[in-house]
Design a protein around this motif. Structure first.
Motif, PDB file in Angstrom:
ATOM      1  N   ALA A   2     -34.179  57.113 -24.649  1.00 53.00           N
ATOM      2  CA  ALA A   2     -35.045  57.548 -25.743  1.00 53.00           C
ATOM      3  C   ALA A   2     -35.314  56.421 -26.744  1.00 53.00           C
ATOM      4  O   ALA A   2     -35.796  56.660 -27.848  1.00 53.00           O
ATOM      5  N   GLY A   3     -35.028  55.177 -26.357  1.00 54.61           N
ATOM      6  CA  GLY A   3     -35.183  54.050 -27.273  1.00 54.61           C
ATOM      7  C   GLY A   3     -33.956  53.975 -28.168  1.00 54.61           C
ATOM      8  O   GLY A   3     -33.262  54.982 -28.368  1.00 54.61           O
ATOM      9  N   THR A   4     -33.660  52.815 -28.713  1.00 53.39           N
ATOM     10  CA  THR A   4     -32.424  52.629 -29.479  1.00 53.39           C
ATOM     11  C   THR A   4     -32.195  53.757 -30.491  1.00 53.39           C
ATOM     12  O   THR A   4     -31.149  54.411 -30.466  1.00 53.39           O
ATOM     13  N   MET A   5     -33.170  54.027 -31.344  1.00 52.59           N
ATOM     14  CA  MET A   5     -32.939  55.007 -32.403  1.00 52.59           C
ATOM     15  C   MET A   5     -32.911  56.430 -31.842  1.00 52.59           C
ATOM     16  O   MET A   5     -32.116  57.269 -32.285  1.00 52.59           O
ATOM     17  N   GLY A   6     -33.769  56.713 -30.856  1.00 53.26           N
ATOM     18  CA  GLY A   6     -33.812  58.040 -30.245  1.00 53.26           C
ATOM     19  C   GLY A   6     -32.534  58.353 -29.485  1.00 53.26           C
ATOM     20  O   GLY A   6     -31.979  59.460 -29.581  1.00 53.26           O
ATOM     21  N   GLU A  30     -20.126  48.588 -17.060  1.00 49.29           N
ATOM     22  CA  GLU A  30     -20.912  47.357 -16.879  1.00 49.29           C
ATOM     23  C   GLU A  30     -22.339  47.626 -16.425  1.00 49.29           C
ATOM     24  O   GLU A  30     -23.164  46.728 -16.432  1.00 49.29           O
ATOM     25  N   PHE A  31     -22.624  48.906 -16.011  1.00 52.97           N
ATOM     26  CA  PHE A  31     -23.982  49.216 -15.556  1.00 52.97           C
ATOM     27  C   PHE A  31     -24.655  50.337 -16.363  1.00 52.97           C
ATOM     28  O   PHE A  31     -25.605  50.952 -15.895  1.00 52.97           O
ATOM     29  N   GLY A  32     -24.155  50.640 -17.536  1.00 58.96           N
ATOM     30  CA  GLY A  32     -24.838  51.592 -18.401  1.00 58.96           C
ATOM     31  C   GLY A  32     -24.329  53.024 -18.351  1.00 58.96           C
ATOM     32  O   GLY A  32     -24.899  53.905 -18.987  1.00 58.96           O
ATOM     33  N   LYS A  33     -23.248  53.289 -17.580  1.00 62.54           N
ATOM     34  CA  LYS A  33     -22.690  54.655 -17.600  1.00 62.54           C
ATOM     35  C   LYS A  33     -21.900  54.833 -18.895  1.00 62.54           C
ATOM     36  O   LYS A  33     -21.022  54.014 -19.211  1.00 62.54           O
ATOM     37  N   LEU A  34     -22.234  55.884 -19.646  1.00 63.62           N
ATOM     38  CA  LEU A  34     -21.585  56.092 -20.945  1.00 63.62           C
ATOM     39  C   LEU A  34     -20.097  56.371 -20.745  1.00 63.62           C
ATOM     40  O   LEU A  34     -19.709  57.155 -19.869  1.00 63.62           O
ATOM     41  N   LYS A  35     -19.265  55.739 -21.558  1.00 61.00           N
ATOM     42  CA  LYS A  35     -17.818  55.980 -21.456  1.00 61.00           C
ATOM     43  C   LYS A  35     -17.534  57.454 -21.768  1.00 61.00           C
ATOM     44  O   LYS A  35     -18.280  58.088 -22.501  1.00 61.00           O
ATOM     45  N   ASN A  36     -16.497  58.002 -21.213  1.00 65.83           N
ATOM     46  CA  ASN A  36     -16.108  59.421 -21.318  1.00 65.83           C
ATOM     47  C   ASN A  36     -17.030  60.327 -20.506  1.00 65.83           C
ATOM     48  O   ASN A  36     -16.988  61.540 -20.664  1.00 65.83           O
ATOM     49  N   HIS A  37     -17.915  59.761 -19.707  1.00 69.85           N
ATOM     50  CA  HIS A  37     -18.839  60.586 -18.910  1.00 69.85           C
ATOM     51  C   HIS A  37     -18.859  60.116 -17.462  1.00 69.85           C
ATOM     52  O   HIS A  37     -18.651  58.933 -17.190  1.00 69.85           O
ATOM     53  N   ASP A  38     -19.159  61.072 -16.548  1.00 69.77           N
ATOM     54  CA  ASP A  38     -19.267  60.728 -15.126  1.00 69.77           C
ATOM     55  C   ASP A  38     -20.714  60.617 -14.678  1.00 69.77           C
ATOM     56  O   ASP A  38     -21.011  59.926 -13.710  1.00 69.77           O
ATOM     57  N   HIS A  39     -21.615  61.335 -15.371  1.00 71.85           N
ATOM     58  CA  HIS A  39     -22.993  61.409 -14.868  1.00 71.85           C
ATOM     59  C   HIS A  39     -24.040  61.194 -15.951  1.00 71.85           C
ATOM     60  O   HIS A  39     -25.154  61.682 -15.832  1.00 71.85           O
ATOM     61  N   LEU A  40     -23.679  60.510 -17.020  1.00 67.93           N
ATOM     62  CA  LEU A  40     -24.645  60.246 -18.098  1.00 67.93           C
ATOM     63  C   LEU A  40     -24.795  58.730 -18.267  1.00 67.93           C
ATOM     64  O   LEU A  40     -23.803  58.022 -18.461  1.00 67.93           O
ATOM     65  N   PHE A  41     -26.043  58.269 -18.195  1.00 63.34           N
ATOM     66  CA  PHE A  41     -26.320  56.832 -18.242  1.00 63.34           C
ATOM     67  C   PHE A  41     -27.260  56.545 -19.405  1.00 63.34           C
ATOM     68  O   PHE A  41     -28.184  57.313 -19.657  1.00 63.34           O
ATOM     69  N   VAL A  42     -27.025  55.442 -20.092  1.00 65.88           N
ATOM     70  CA  VAL A  42     -27.922  55.018 -21.164  1.00 65.88           C
ATOM     71  C   VAL A  42     -28.620  53.738 -20.703  1.00 65.88           C
ATOM     72  O   VAL A  42     -27.958  52.759 -20.347  1.00 65.88           O
ATOM     73  N   LEU A  43     -29.942  53.790 -20.645  1.00 63.09           N
ATOM     74  CA  LEU A  43     -30.689  52.622 -20.159  1.00 63.09           C
ATOM     75  C   LEU A  43     -31.895  52.379 -21.061  1.00 63.09           C
ATOM     76  O   LEU A  43     -32.974  52.929 -20.839  1.00 63.09           O
ATOM     77  N   ASP A  44     -31.697  51.589 -22.095  1.00 63.31           N
ATOM     78  CA  ASP A  44     -32.804  51.218 -22.994  1.00 63.31           C
ATOM     79  C   ASP A  44     -32.329  50.131 -23.947  1.00 63.31           C
ATOM     80  O   ASP A  44     -31.271  49.522 -23.721  1.00 63.31           O
ATOM     81  N   GLY A  45     -33.080  49.899 -25.012  1.00 57.97           N
ATOM     82  CA  GLY A  45     -32.758  48.825 -25.944  1.00 57.97           C
ATOM     83  C   GLY A  45     -31.395  48.940 -26.608  1.00 57.97           C
ATOM     84  O   GLY A  45     -30.870  47.946 -27.125  1.00 57.97           O
ATOM     85  N   SER A  46     -30.808  50.128 -26.593  1.00 56.48           N
ATOM     86  CA  SER A  46     -29.510  50.291 -27.263  1.00 56.48           C
ATOM     87  C   SER A  46     -28.388  49.545 -26.536  1.00 56.48           C
ATOM     88  O   SER A  46     -27.305  49.364 -27.085  1.00 56.48           O
ATOM     89  N   LEU A  47     -28.650  49.085 -25.299  1.00 58.26           N
ATOM     90  CA  LEU A  47     -27.631  48.322 -24.553  1.00 58.26           C
ATOM     91  C   LEU A  47     -27.471  46.892 -25.077  1.00 58.26           C
ATOM     92  O   LEU A  47     -26.457  46.241 -24.814  1.00 58.26           O
ATOM     93  N   ILE A  48     -28.495  46.387 -25.781  1.00 56.41           N
ATOM     94  CA  ILE A  48     -28.496  44.977 -26.230  1.00 56.41           C
ATOM     95  C   ILE A  48     -27.849  44.887 -27.613  1.00 56.41           C
ATOM     96  O   ILE A  48     -28.296  45.550 -28.542  1.00 56.41           O
TER      97      ILE A  48
END
Ligand code: FDA
Length: 489
Positions: free
Chosen positions: A274-278, A441-459
């Motif tokens: 949803a973009g960094t802020m979203g 290391e590939f965007g899977k949110l910690k404490n989760h098995d099936h939720l991934f964050v892939l957007d500007g918030s990774l940088i």
């Protein structure tokens, strides 16, 4: 239908969402994408330009919000440009199928490798510079303006003057690649096709010329037949179920922003893009209202990518100034990154006001020496950020403007900014859910098995150049590895 099941849901159709969608669809996965903004391509409603703002100009606003063009009234409509106002910083974002690609300047810059290594010490930079960055540039259709055209075209006088002045002041300049199709631009100059960049179109959307995500990644993903995009669908909350699947609370709106349906979506795999802020708002809010587990460092290591706007007014316009006609697509920047005292990069920006305003505008990108953080309290997203975070950026801007003025004449642009500086203007919010910190290391949110964050918030708050090429390359890297590791099996 009010209760919908889908194997994979992606929230947001910006860079992270679009890249993820294409690679999953190519791997044969069915994907549903939820986007709060409108599908402009489908709607047939034209984008408006800077001088005649209309439907696309603001996200449910009664007044325009583009910097320096905020004097027009609007009828509320689900437009493409939104602004999030915090105490010491205003953050502009894109809304619609294509996210930020609909409103941005299209500048497609690959970071300097030395800085990429500094920001991401754990990534294999060889792989990024040999595989993921080239892949990103190819899919995004990145191209470069021809020097002959740039030399002769009156719409680029602001660039030529900007470069000459920078050289006179002893600065180096660089050409900036873009996703705007420069062969289209040459035709619009000759009046062979409808004008877009030469018709003050950019921040409220481009009707032609710009290869935004709806024309690249998203179109390719739709062509597989595996992607369904639901626009005007806003996700309010994420819940995790006992079986580790996810349930989303969603409301569908009409183009006036009125809720027309409340829906529930269930999925096995969830990508938050949803973009960094979203993304930060959704995760922090879901944690606050229904205890969605989040890592402790979520919201930390956030920054404005060193965004600092500044400008100069000439006391006496130079020989004709920068011209009344200006392209909206920037193609040059001042590269002072390797100066140890004042490292920065400053894009030579247009100010297409339809007349010669004898003003030079620059969007500076600096290092972020002091990071901020984002948190959620009293039903609101807050940003922990103040003048101390931008102190060094201000010093760099002051140094740059003074040196430019000494060599070329002019004053700090008091006409554009209260004190000559726009410290609060941010187009590049980054971080808060940093790769390898809040995620694996590939965007899977910690404490989760099936939720991934892939957007500007990774940088982690900074990348030293305009960020979307990096967001695309990072997502290409993460999604390739996630698919290979059977995370979506
Ligand atoms: P992005 O913000 O693109 O997409 C997120 C999407 O999620 C949006 O469409 C949003 O509506 C949607 N969404 C959010 N919350 C939701 C919810 N709860 N439910 C459903 N949907 C939701 N960069 C660059 O490299 N070169 C440039 O020239 C510029 N220029 C520029 C100009 C302006 C005016 C702006 C505002 C920004 C730029 N940028 C830029 C920045 C660039 O556009 C930005 O970094 C990327 O769009 C970020 O990509 P993401 O994938 O992180 O999210």
């Amino acid at each position: 239908e009010k209760n919908i099941d889908a194997p994979i849901i992606i929230i947001g159709s910006g860079y992270g969402g679009a890249v993820s969608a294409l690679r999953l669809c190519e791997a044969g996965k069915k994907v549903v994408m939820l986007e709060m903004g409108m599908n402009w391509g489908k709607s047939g409603i034209p984008y408006s330009n800077l001088l005649k703002p209309d439907k696309s100009a603001g996200w449910l606003k009664t007044k325009t919000i583009a910097p320096f063009f905020n004097i027009f009234s609007l009828k509320p409509f689900t437009g493409v440009l939104d602004r999030l106002d915090f105490e010491h910083i205003n953050i502009w974002v894109g809304r619609g199928v294509g996210g930020g690609s609909l409103v941005n300047g299209g500048m497609a810059v690959t970071p300097k490798e030395s800085y990429f290594k500094e920001v991401f010490p754990n990534l294999d930079s060889d792989k990024f510079y040999n595989i993921y960055f080239p892949r990103a540039r190819q899919e995004l259709k990145v191209n470069i303006i021809s020097e002959e055209f740039l030399k002769e075209c009156p719409f680029y006088k602001f660039t030529r003057v900007g470069e000459e002045e920078a050289h006179k002041a002893g600065f180096k300049t660089m050409r900036i690649p873009n996703v705007y199709d420069f062969s289209y631009m040459e035709k619009e100059y000759k009046n062979e096709v409808p004008r877009s960049a030469f018709n003050t179109e950019v921040i409220y959307g481009n009707n032609h010329g710009k290869n935004s995500l709806d024309k690249t990644y998203l179109q390719k993903a739709l062509d597989t037949g595996n992607l369904e995009i639901l626009d005007l669908h806003s996700v309010d909350e994420i819940n995790v179920n006992q079986d580790k699947s996810y349930t989303l609370k969603v409301h569908q709106i009409d183009t006036l922003g009125k809720t027309i349906a409340e829906k529930t979506f269930n999925c096995k795999k969830l990508i938050v893009a949803a973009g960094t802020m979203g993304t930060l708002k959704l995760l922090l809010k879901s944690n606050a209202v229904n205890n969605l587990p989040i890592p402790e460092n979520l919201g930390k290591n956030w920054g404005n990518n060193g965004n600092f706007m500044t400008g100069r007014n000439w006391v006496k316009p130079l020989s004709g100034g920068t011209g009344a006609k200006q392209s909206t697509i920037p193609v040059a920047g001042v590269d002072n990154w390797n100066d140890p005292e004042h490292p920065f990069f400053a894009e030579i920006a247009p100010l297409p006001m339809g007349m010669d305003v004898a003003t030079a505008l620059y969007l500076q990108i600096n290092r972020v020496d002091k990071k901020g953080s984002v948190y959620y309290v009293d039903d609101n997203l807050k940003v922990n950020w103040d003048a101390s975070n931008t102190q060094k950026m201000r010093e760099n801007a002051d140094y740059f403007i003074k040196k430019m003025n000494r060599a070329n004449g002019g004053t700090r642009a008091h006409l554009l900014f209260d004190n000559g500086f726009g410290a609060n203007i941010c187009y590049h919010p980054l971080g808060g859910c940093v790769l390898g910190e809040a995620t694996n290391e590939f965007g899977k949110l910690k404490n989760h098995d099936h939720l991934f964050v892939l957007d500007g918030s990774l940088i982690p708050g900074t990348i030293g150049v305009n960020p979307f090429v990096t967001i695309v390359a990072l997502t290409e890297y993460c999604i390739e590895n996630l698919i290979q590791n059977n995370e979506f099996a």
